[in-house]
Design a protein around this motif. Structure first.
Motif, mmCIF file in Angstrom:
data_model
loop_
_atom_site.group_PDB
_atom_site.id
_atom_site.type_symbol
_atom_site.label_atom_id
_atom_site.label_comp_id
_atom_site.label_asym_id
_atom_site.label_seq_id
_atom_site.Cartn_x
_atom_site.Cartn_y
_atom_site.Cartn_z
ATOM 1 N N GLN A 158 0.821 -1.202 0.000
ATOM 2 C CA GLN A 158 0.000 0.000 0.000
ATOM 3 C C GLN A 158 0.864 1.265 0.000
ATOM 4 O OE1 GLN A 158 -3.198 -1.519 -0.935
ATOM 5 N NE2 GLN A 158 -3.567 0.516 -0.101
ATOM 6 N N ALA A 159 1.991 1.215 0.700
ATOM 7 C CA ALA A 159 2.904 2.358 0.701
ATOM 8 C C ALA A 159 3.437 2.616 -0.703
ATOM 9 C CB ALA A 159 4.054 2.115 1.672
ATOM 10 N N GLY A 160 3.766 1.533 -1.415
ATOM 11 C CA GLY A 160 4.231 1.685 -2.795
ATOM 12 C C GLY A 160 3.163 2.254 -3.701
ATOM 13 N N ILE A 161 1.928 1.829 -3.500
ATOM 14 C CA ILE A 161 0.820 2.330 -4.312
ATOM 15 C C ILE A 161 0.610 3.822 -4.062
ATOM 16 C CG2 ILE A 161 -1.666 2.194 -4.680
ATOM 17 C CD1 ILE A 161 -1.417 -0.845 -4.071
ATOM 18 N N ARG A 162 0.632 4.225 -2.792
ATOM 19 C CA ARG A 162 0.450 5.655 -2.477
ATOM 20 C C ARG A 162 1.562 6.492 -3.087
ATOM 21 N NH1 ARG A 162 -0.936 3.453 2.598
ATOM 22 N NH2 ARG A 162 1.168 3.867 3.365
ATOM 23 N N HIS A 163 2.801 6.012 -2.970
ATOM 24 C CA HIS A 163 3.940 6.760 -3.520
ATOM 25 C C HIS A 163 3.850 6.868 -5.036
ATOM 26 C CE1 HIS A 163 8.103 8.251 -3.562
ATOM 27 N NE2 HIS A 163 8.271 7.492 -4.639
ATOM 28 N N SER A 164 3.291 5.858 -5.679
ATOM 29 C CA SER A 164 3.272 5.809 -7.141
ATOM 30 C C SER A 164 2.323 6.826 -7.760
ATOM 31 C CB SER A 164 2.869 4.401 -7.602
ATOM 32 O OG SER A 164 1.494 4.161 -7.338
ATOM 33 N N VAL A 197 0.176 -8.119 -12.182
ATOM 34 C CA VAL A 197 0.158 -6.929 -13.033
ATOM 35 C C VAL A 197 -1.249 -6.344 -12.977
ATOM 36 C CG1 VAL A 197 0.631 -5.979 -15.310
ATOM 37 C CG2 VAL A 197 1.860 -8.024 -14.533
ATOM 38 N N LEU A 198 -1.353 -5.063 -12.588
ATOM 39 C CA LEU A 198 -2.663 -4.423 -12.415
ATOM 40 C C LEU A 198 -2.654 -3.055 -13.090
ATOM 41 C CD1 LEU A 198 -2.978 -5.288 -8.636
ATOM 42 C CD2 LEU A 198 -4.310 -6.343 -10.456
ATOM 43 N N ARG A 199 -3.670 -2.799 -13.903
ATOM 44 C CA ARG A 199 -3.785 -1.497 -14.539
ATOM 45 C C ARG A 199 -4.010 -0.407 -13.503
ATOM 46 N NH1 ARG A 199 -3.534 0.154 -19.463
ATOM 47 N NH2 ARG A 199 -3.701 -1.301 -21.211
ATOM 48 N N ARG A 200 -3.548 0.794 -13.830
ATOM 49 C CA ARG A 200 -3.585 1.896 -12.869
ATOM 50 C C ARG A 200 -5.003 2.197 -12.390
ATOM 51 N NH1 ARG A 200 0.280 7.020 -12.899
ATOM 52 N NH2 ARG A 200 -0.459 8.018 -10.999
ATOM 53 N N ASP A 201 -5.960 2.280 -13.314
ATOM 54 C CA ASP A 201 -7.319 2.626 -12.903
ATOM 55 C C ASP A 201 -7.930 1.559 -12.008
ATOM 56 O OD1 ASP A 201 -7.333 0.815 -14.969
ATOM 57 O OD2 ASP A 201 -8.980 1.733 -16.067
ATOM 58 N N LEU A 202 -7.592 0.288 -12.243
ATOM 59 C CA LEU A 202 -8.091 -0.793 -11.386
ATOM 60 C C LEU A 202 -7.416 -0.758 -10.025
ATOM 61 C CD1 LEU A 202 -9.708 -3.430 -10.952
ATOM 62 C CD2 LEU A 202 -7.757 -4.662 -11.921
ATOM 63 N N LEU A 203 -6.110 -0.517 -10.022
ATOM 64 C CA LEU A 203 -5.347 -0.559 -8.776
ATOM 65 C C LEU A 203 -5.830 0.487 -7.782
ATOM 66 C CD1 LEU A 203 -2.972 -2.040 -7.458
ATOM 67 C CD2 LEU A 203 -1.464 -0.287 -8.378
ATOM 68 N N GLN A 204 -6.281 1.615 -8.277
ATOM 69 C CA GLN A 204 -6.749 2.662 -7.379
ATOM 70 C C GLN A 204 -7.992 2.243 -6.592
ATOM 71 O OE1 GLN A 204 -4.625 5.129 -7.098
ATOM 72 N NE2 GLN A 204 -3.481 4.241 -8.795
ATOM 73 N N GLN A 205 -8.670 1.202 -7.054
ATOM 74 C CA GLN A 205 -9.877 0.724 -6.384
ATOM 75 C C GLN A 205 -9.595 -0.400 -5.395
ATOM 76 O OE1 GLN A 205 -12.787 -0.338 -9.452
ATOM 77 N NE2 GLN A 205 -11.739 1.024 -10.890
ATOM 78 N N LEU A 206 -8.353 -0.906 -5.363
ATOM 79 C CA LEU A 206 -8.023 -2.072 -4.559
ATOM 80 C C LEU A 206 -7.338 -1.686 -3.261
ATOM 81 C CD1 LEU A 206 -6.688 -4.412 -7.399
ATOM 82 C CD2 LEU A 206 -8.984 -4.341 -6.417
ATOM 83 N N ASP A 207 -7.379 -2.622 -2.324
ATOM 84 C CA ASP A 207 -6.777 -2.393 -1.014
ATOM 85 C C ASP A 207 -6.159 -3.693 -0.529
ATOM 86 O OD1 ASP A 207 -6.095 -1.483 1.512
ATOM 87 O OD2 ASP A 207 -8.091 -1.838 2.344
ATOM 88 N N PHE A 208 -4.827 -3.731 -0.469
ATOM 89 C CA PHE A 208 -4.143 -4.884 0.106
ATOM 90 C C PHE A 208 -4.223 -4.750 1.628
ATOM 91 C CE2 PHE A 208 -2.360 -4.592 -4.111
ATOM 92 C CZ PHE A 208 -2.174 -5.909 -4.486
ATOM 93 N N ASP A 245 -11.325 -10.280 -4.058
ATOM 94 C CA ASP A 245 -12.013 -9.005 -4.278
ATOM 95 C C ASP A 245 -12.331 -8.823 -5.765
ATOM 96 O OD1 ASP A 245 -11.968 -8.285 -1.596
ATOM 97 O OD2 ASP A 245 -10.156 -7.065 -1.780
ATOM 98 N N LEU A 246 -11.366 -9.162 -6.614
ATOM 99 C CA LEU A 246 -11.565 -9.018 -8.055
ATOM 100 C C LEU A 246 -12.642 -9.973 -8.567
ATOM 101 C CD1 LEU A 246 -7.854 -8.659 -9.268
ATOM 102 C CD2 LEU A 246 -9.586 -6.863 -9.112
#
Length: 389
Positions: free
Chosen positions: A116-122, A205-216, A229-230
């Motif tokens: 999640q930290a990596g996702i926020r930073h990205s 591998v997750l597309r950017r728009d999809l990843l923004q909806q996910l929560d590890f 979840d998917l």
């Protein structure tokens, strides 16, 4: 009376193993008809951001980054999330040209918070799809091109072909066999049947728009949690056969036990949370995911089937015994299909001589995982890279 009790006990023990045998046998049969899709000449370019969560990975991270640097194209980036390391993980990452996000010792531990930290930073970086790779995984040269091809078909979630690294130890052969089933045959079978494959933590591998909806968020097996979840959202994760990777094996049986216990505890916790939800989806994907969750893993199923069959023979219940034998044959079929598809080599086949030890080991892990869930799913520590075999 004794025979009746033994026959009933045999049936109870056989049921979970039969669930696994029927599931794996079906997937193995379907996998035989798998064919990787043809390449497209008009595939749009995809900029990949590779995110690598790493805790004290100085021993292996360099090899992982060398393979990534050899495969990545202009526009692809690498971010290493140094998760509270006390070694030279950050230095090695920077030396290989990766951007480093440092998580400090006081921050929440665990792989899910690191992801999640990596996702926020990205969010401040330019990319189209995120690739999550473990610090002990080595990808093949066409990895990014193959993922780009897969996304050209419209897929928004992918899982690369994931296998274990080759080795001479018994623990290596066990890992090769396990990955052959889980990382090759099951994904192929699901692809043929039009089902979503499971994310495996490394090679996601997750597309950017999809990843923004996910929560590890899960404390263990967070990749499985996101996979489920998917499934609930109706997203089909696709298998990318030609994007391949191999991951380092545990340094010892003790370390392997911790890894397996972490995964099984996560799967059991996921079963508690997701099975009712998946069944309410009333879809083939939801049913198959629920079936997978309630089925014990391969080796545990083999042990249960062997015990149940033996009890049926003692009870002189021919029908029940034949069900056990047939289920064992289905498991053997699935293993042989996986061995051929993954080309595991003769050492893995020879290691079948140690199957009783491995089955007993897995049954013990299952028991420990079940007992460990009594107070809720706990946080498991990172893999120890400094143990000796």
């Amino acid at each position: 009376m004794l025979r009746l009790v033994l026959a009933l006990l045999a049936i109870v023990i056989l049921i979970p193993g039969c669930l696994t045998a029927l599931h794996l046998g079906t997937m193995a049969l379907a996998s035989i008809f798998f064919h990787a899709p043809k390449h497209r000449d008009d595939a749009p370019s995809v900029r990949f951001l590779v995110v690598i969560p790493a805790h004290n990975e100085e021993l292996l991270l360099g090899h992982t980054l060398e393979a990534i640097n050899a495969a990545k194209r202009p526009g692809d980036q690498v971010l290493v999330v140094d998760d509270r390391s006390s070694d030279h993980t950050s230095d090695i990452a920077r030396a290989h040209g990766a951007e480093v996000l440092r998580r400090e010792p006081g921050e929440e531990p665990g792989r899910a918070p690191a992801r999640q930290a990596g996702i926020r930073h990205s969010r401040g970086l330019d990319w189209d799809a995120m690739v999550m790779i473990d610090a002990d995984s080595v990808i093949n040269p066409p990895f990014f091109n193959e993922c780009e091809q897969a996304m050209a078909s419209g897929a928004v979630a992918l899982q690369a072909r994931s296998e274990a690294a080759a080795g001479r130890r018994l623990v290596d052969q066990a890992a090769l066999a396990s990955f052959a089933v889980q990382g090759v045959t099951l994904p192929r079978g699901r692809e043929v049947l039009g089902l979503p494959v499971r994310l495996r933590g490394t090679g996601m591998v997750l597309r950017r728009d999809l990843l923004q909806q996910l929560d590890f968020r899960a404390k263990a097996s967070e990749d499985l949690q996101v996979s489920l979840d998917l499934v609930q959202e109706g997203v089909r994760t696709r298998h990318v056969e030609r994007a391949r990777m191999r991951s380092a094996n545990a340094d010892s049986w003790q370390v392997a036990s911790t890894q397996k216990q972490r995964y099984e505890a996560g799967r059991m916790a996921a079963a508690r949370e997701f099975v009712p939800k998946l069944l309410r989806c009333r879809s083939r994907a939801g049913f198959e995911a629920a079936w997978f969750l309630v089925s014990p893993p391969f080796a545990s199923a083999a042990g249960l089937l062997a015990i149940g069959t033996a009890l049926a023979l003692l009870a002189r219940s021919a029908v029940v015994a034949w069900i056990g034998v047939g289920s064992l044959a289905a498991l053997l079929f699935a293993f042989l299909v996986a061995a051929v598809q993954a080309r595991v080599g003769w050492r893995v086949i020879a290691a079948l001589a140690a199957a009783p030890f491995f089955i007993g080991w897995k049954l013990l892990i299952q028991l420990k995982a079940m007992l460990g869930l009594r107070g809720g799913l706990k946080e498991f520590g990172p893999t120890d890279r400094h143990s000796t075999s």
